[in-house]
Design a protein around this motif. Sequence first.
Motif, PDB file in Angstrom:
ATOM      1  N   GLY A  74       6.032 -20.842 -17.986  1.00 30.50           N
ATOM      2  CA  GLY A  74       6.598 -19.787 -18.849  1.00 30.50           C
ATOM      3  C   GLY A  74       6.913 -18.318 -18.170  1.00 30.50           C
ATOM      4  O   GLY A  74       7.423 -17.533 -18.908  1.00 30.50           O
ATOM      5  N   HIS A  75       6.532 -18.390 -17.167  1.00 31.81           N
ATOM      6  CA  HIS A  75       6.946 -17.157 -16.235  1.00 31.81           C
ATOM      7  C   HIS A  75       7.998 -17.233 -15.117  1.00 31.81           C
ATOM      8  O   HIS A  75       7.869 -18.183 -14.748  1.00 31.81           O
ATOM      9  N   ARG A  76       8.937 -16.130 -15.304  1.00 33.09           N
ATOM     10  CA  ARG A  76       9.865 -16.324 -14.141  1.00 33.09           C
ATOM     11  C   ARG A  76       9.264 -16.073 -12.852  1.00 33.09           C
ATOM     12  O   ARG A  76       8.469 -14.986 -12.528  1.00 33.09           O
ATOM     13  N   ALA A  77       9.617 -16.963 -11.832  1.00 34.62           N
ATOM     14  CA  ALA A  77       9.025 -16.827 -10.713  1.00 34.62           C
ATOM     15  C   ALA A  77       9.415 -15.429  -9.851  1.00 34.62           C
ATOM     16  O   ALA A  77       8.559 -14.762  -9.326  1.00 34.62           O
ATOM     17  N   VAL A  78      10.614 -15.111  -9.958  1.00 32.85           N
ATOM     18  CA  VAL A  78      11.128 -13.859  -9.227  1.00 32.85           C
ATOM     19  C   VAL A  78      10.440 -12.768  -9.852  1.00 32.85           C
ATOM     20  O   VAL A  78       9.988 -11.645  -9.260  1.00 32.85           O
ATOM     21  N   ASP A  79      10.244 -12.515 -11.417  1.00 34.13           N
ATOM     22  CA  ASP A  79       9.466 -11.439 -11.903  1.00 34.13           C
ATOM     23  C   ASP A  79       7.989 -11.423 -11.400  1.00 34.13           C
ATOM     24  O   ASP A  79       7.394 -10.133 -11.206  1.00 34.13           O
ATOM     25  N   VAL A  80       7.084 -12.547 -11.174  1.00 36.10           N
ATOM     26  CA  VAL A  80       5.985 -12.463 -10.830  1.00 36.10           C
ATOM     27  C   VAL A  80       5.843 -12.021  -9.569  1.00 36.10           C
ATOM     28  O   VAL A  80       4.845 -11.506  -8.969  1.00 36.10           O
ATOM     29  N   ALA A  81       6.683 -12.578  -8.652  1.00 30.54           N
ATOM     30  CA  ALA A  81       6.856 -12.515  -7.312  1.00 30.54           C
ATOM     31  C   ALA A  81       6.931 -10.791  -7.023  1.00 30.54           C
ATOM     32  O   ALA A  81       6.137 -10.122  -6.343  1.00 30.54           O
ATOM     33  N   ARG A  82       7.876 -10.300  -7.830  1.00 27.30           N
ATOM     34  CA  ARG A  82       7.767  -8.809  -7.585  1.00 27.30           C
ATOM     35  C   ARG A  82       6.637  -7.823  -8.021  1.00 27.30           C
ATOM     36  O   ARG A  82       6.118  -7.042  -7.342  1.00 27.30           O
ATOM     37  N   ALA A  83       6.232  -8.434  -9.203  1.00 28.61           N
ATOM     38  CA  ALA A  83       4.806  -7.694  -9.830  1.00 28.61           C
ATOM     39  C   ALA A  83       3.916  -8.027  -8.793  1.00 28.61           C
ATOM     40  O   ALA A  83       3.053  -7.016  -8.500  1.00 28.61           O
ATOM     41  N   VAL A  84       3.673  -9.289  -8.176  1.00 30.34           N
ATOM     42  CA  VAL A  84       2.392  -9.144  -7.312  1.00 30.34           C
ATOM     43  C   VAL A  84       2.888  -8.361  -5.732  1.00 30.34           C
ATOM     44  O   VAL A  84       1.984  -7.848  -5.331  1.00 30.34           O
ATOM     45  N   ARG A  85       4.039  -8.320  -5.491  1.00 26.68           N
ATOM     46  CA  ARG A  85       4.387  -7.721  -4.173  1.00 26.68           C
ATOM     47  C   ARG A  85       4.006  -6.032  -4.521  1.00 26.68           C
ATOM     48  O   ARG A  85       3.275  -5.322  -3.672  1.00 26.68           O
ATOM     49  N   ARG A  86       4.347  -5.694  -5.715  1.00 26.99           N
ATOM     50  CA  ARG A  86       3.948  -4.116  -6.118  1.00 26.99           C
ATOM     51  C   ARG A  86       2.544  -4.040  -6.071  1.00 26.99           C
ATOM     52  O   ARG A  86       1.964  -3.006  -5.454  1.00 26.99           O
ATOM     53  N   ALA A  87       1.706  -4.866  -6.805  1.00 31.57           N
ATOM     54  CA  ALA A  87       0.418  -4.716  -6.918  1.00 31.57           C
ATOM     55  C   ALA A  87      -0.407  -4.931  -5.368  1.00 31.57           C
ATOM     56  O   ALA A  87      -1.255  -4.163  -5.104  1.00 31.57           O
ATOM     57  N   ALA A  88       0.269  -5.637  -4.593  1.00 31.98           N
ATOM     58  CA  ALA A  88      -0.316  -6.229  -3.341  1.00 31.98           C
ATOM     59  C   ALA A  88      -0.132  -4.848  -2.249  1.00 31.98           C
ATOM     60  O   ALA A  88      -1.080  -4.405  -1.789  1.00 31.98           O
ATOM     61  N   GLU A  89       1.154  -4.244  -2.336  1.00 32.18           N
ATOM     62  CA  GLU A  89       1.335  -3.039  -1.688  1.00 32.18           C
ATOM     63  C   GLU A  89       0.505  -1.765  -2.098  1.00 32.18           C
ATOM     64  O   GLU A  89      -0.050  -1.288  -1.394  1.00 32.18           O
ATOM     65  N   TYR A  90       0.312  -1.671  -3.492  1.00 37.20           N
ATOM     66  CA  TYR A  90      -0.579  -0.516  -3.873  1.00 37.20           C
ATOM     67  C   TYR A  90      -2.256  -0.735  -3.512  1.00 37.20           C
ATOM     68  O   TYR A  90      -2.668   0.151  -3.054  1.00 37.20           O
ATOM     69  N   ALA A  91      -2.457  -2.102  -3.586  1.00 38.51           N
ATOM     70  CA  ALA A  91      -3.841  -2.337  -3.168  1.00 38.51           C
ATOM     71  C   ALA A  91      -4.231  -2.198  -1.881  1.00 38.51           C
ATOM     72  O   ALA A  91      -4.914  -1.564  -1.128  1.00 38.51           O
ATOM     73  N   ALA A  92      -3.211  -2.419  -0.852  1.00 38.18           N
ATOM     74  CA  ALA A  92      -3.150  -2.355   0.480  1.00 38.18           C
ATOM     75  C   ALA A  92      -3.178  -0.909   0.938  1.00 38.18           C
ATOM     76  O   ALA A  92      -3.917  -0.534   1.796  1.00 38.18           O
ATOM     77  N   ALA A  93      -2.278  -0.307   0.237  1.00 35.50           N
ATOM     78  CA  ALA A  93      -2.151   1.207   0.562  1.00 35.50           C
ATOM     79  C   ALA A  93      -3.639   1.895   0.109  1.00 35.50           C
ATOM     80  O   ALA A  93      -3.877   2.889   1.084  1.00 35.50           O
ATOM     81  N   THR A  94      -4.121   1.563  -0.968  1.00 37.75           N
ATOM     82  CA  THR A  94      -5.492   2.226  -1.373  1.00 37.75           C
ATOM     83  C   THR A  94      -6.429   1.730  -0.471  1.00 37.75           C
ATOM     84  O   THR A  94      -7.302   2.778  -0.053  1.00 37.75           O
ATOM     85  N   ALA A  95      -6.482   0.634   0.138  1.00 42.24           N
ATOM     86  CA  ALA A  95      -7.479   0.318   1.011  1.00 42.24           C
ATOM     87  C   ALA A  95      -7.391   0.960   2.289  1.00 42.24           C
ATOM     88  O   ALA A  95      -8.441   1.395   2.949  1.00 42.24           O
ATOM     89  N   LEU A  96      -6.163   1.099   2.787  1.00 35.80           N
ATOM     90  CA  LEU A  96      -5.919   1.863   3.907  1.00 35.80           C
ATOM     91  C   LEU A  96      -6.238   3.293   4.010  1.00 35.80           C
ATOM     92  O   LEU A  96      -6.737   3.996   4.742  1.00 35.80           O
ATOM     93  N   GLU A  97      -5.813   3.939   2.828  1.00 39.70           N
ATOM     94  CA  GLU A  97      -6.311   5.140   2.600  1.00 39.70           C
ATOM     95  C   GLU A  97      -7.817   5.438   2.563  1.00 39.70           C
ATOM     96  O   GLU A  97      -8.243   6.536   3.028  1.00 39.70           O
ATOM     97  N   SER A  98      -8.544   4.500   1.872  1.00 38.22           N
ATOM     98  CA  SER A  98      -9.909   4.547   1.993  1.00 38.22           C
ATOM     99  C   SER A  98     -10.624   4.345   3.255  1.00 38.22           C
ATOM    100  O   SER A  98     -11.645   4.952   3.735  1.00 38.22           O
ATOM    101  N   ALA A  99      -9.947   3.758   4.367  1.00 37.85           N
ATOM    102  CA  ALA A  99     -10.444   3.644   5.642  1.00 37.85           C
ATOM    103  C   ALA A  99     -10.393   4.676   6.372  1.00 37.85           C
ATOM    104  O   ALA A  99     -10.951   4.883   7.482  1.00 37.85           O
ATOM    105  N   GLY A 100      -9.457   5.560   5.994  1.00 41.15           N
ATOM    106  CA  GLY A 100      -9.424   6.845   6.665  1.00 41.15           C
ATOM    107  C   GLY A 100      -8.343   6.747   7.827  1.00 41.15           C
ATOM    108  O   GLY A 100      -7.805   5.730   8.105  1.00 41.15           O
ATOM    109  N   PRO A 101      -7.966   8.036   8.571  1.00 44.61           N
ATOM    110  CA  PRO A 101      -6.729   8.142   9.340  1.00 44.61           C
ATOM    111  C   PRO A 101      -7.037   7.171  10.768  1.00 44.61           C
ATOM    112  O   PRO A 101      -6.099   6.895  11.284  1.00 44.61           O
TER     113      PRO A 101
END
Length: 129
Positions: A74-101
């Motif tokens: 019942g979910h369009r694969a393209v919409d789910v993939a885009r949403a997961v990509r955005r969520a993954a990018e945000y989660a990764a950026a947050t984790a990298l920021e927390s690790a420090g420079p």
Amino acid sequence: MSDVNRRDMALLLTREVAEAARATAGVAFLRPGLADIVRGTARLAPRTATGVRVRYETASGRWRIQVQLVTAEGHRAVDVARAVRRAAEYAAATALESAGPAVAKETPGGTGETGEALVVVTITVTGVA
């Protein structure tokens, strides 16, 4: 968390991205790869998140993250993939920021000094459940 090595950072990124992907609407589950299946029976390697692969590329200075998932019916694969990509990018950026420079070499915008993304996320939808 400024004294994080690449292996620990990869495990952190894997865990954070997997959590973000699972929490995204339309994701039925993350798809295990062959290595996850073999590892599950052998129990020799440390447990990582199924369906997420993280690799650091020394030459480019980028983290490559691959997510394999199955969408819910019942979910369009393209919409789910885009949403997961955005969520993954945000989660990764947050984790990298927390690790420090020392590990991230990142600005708050998620890019390095040259403006290139330091995290490249690829989403593969392998089925519908």
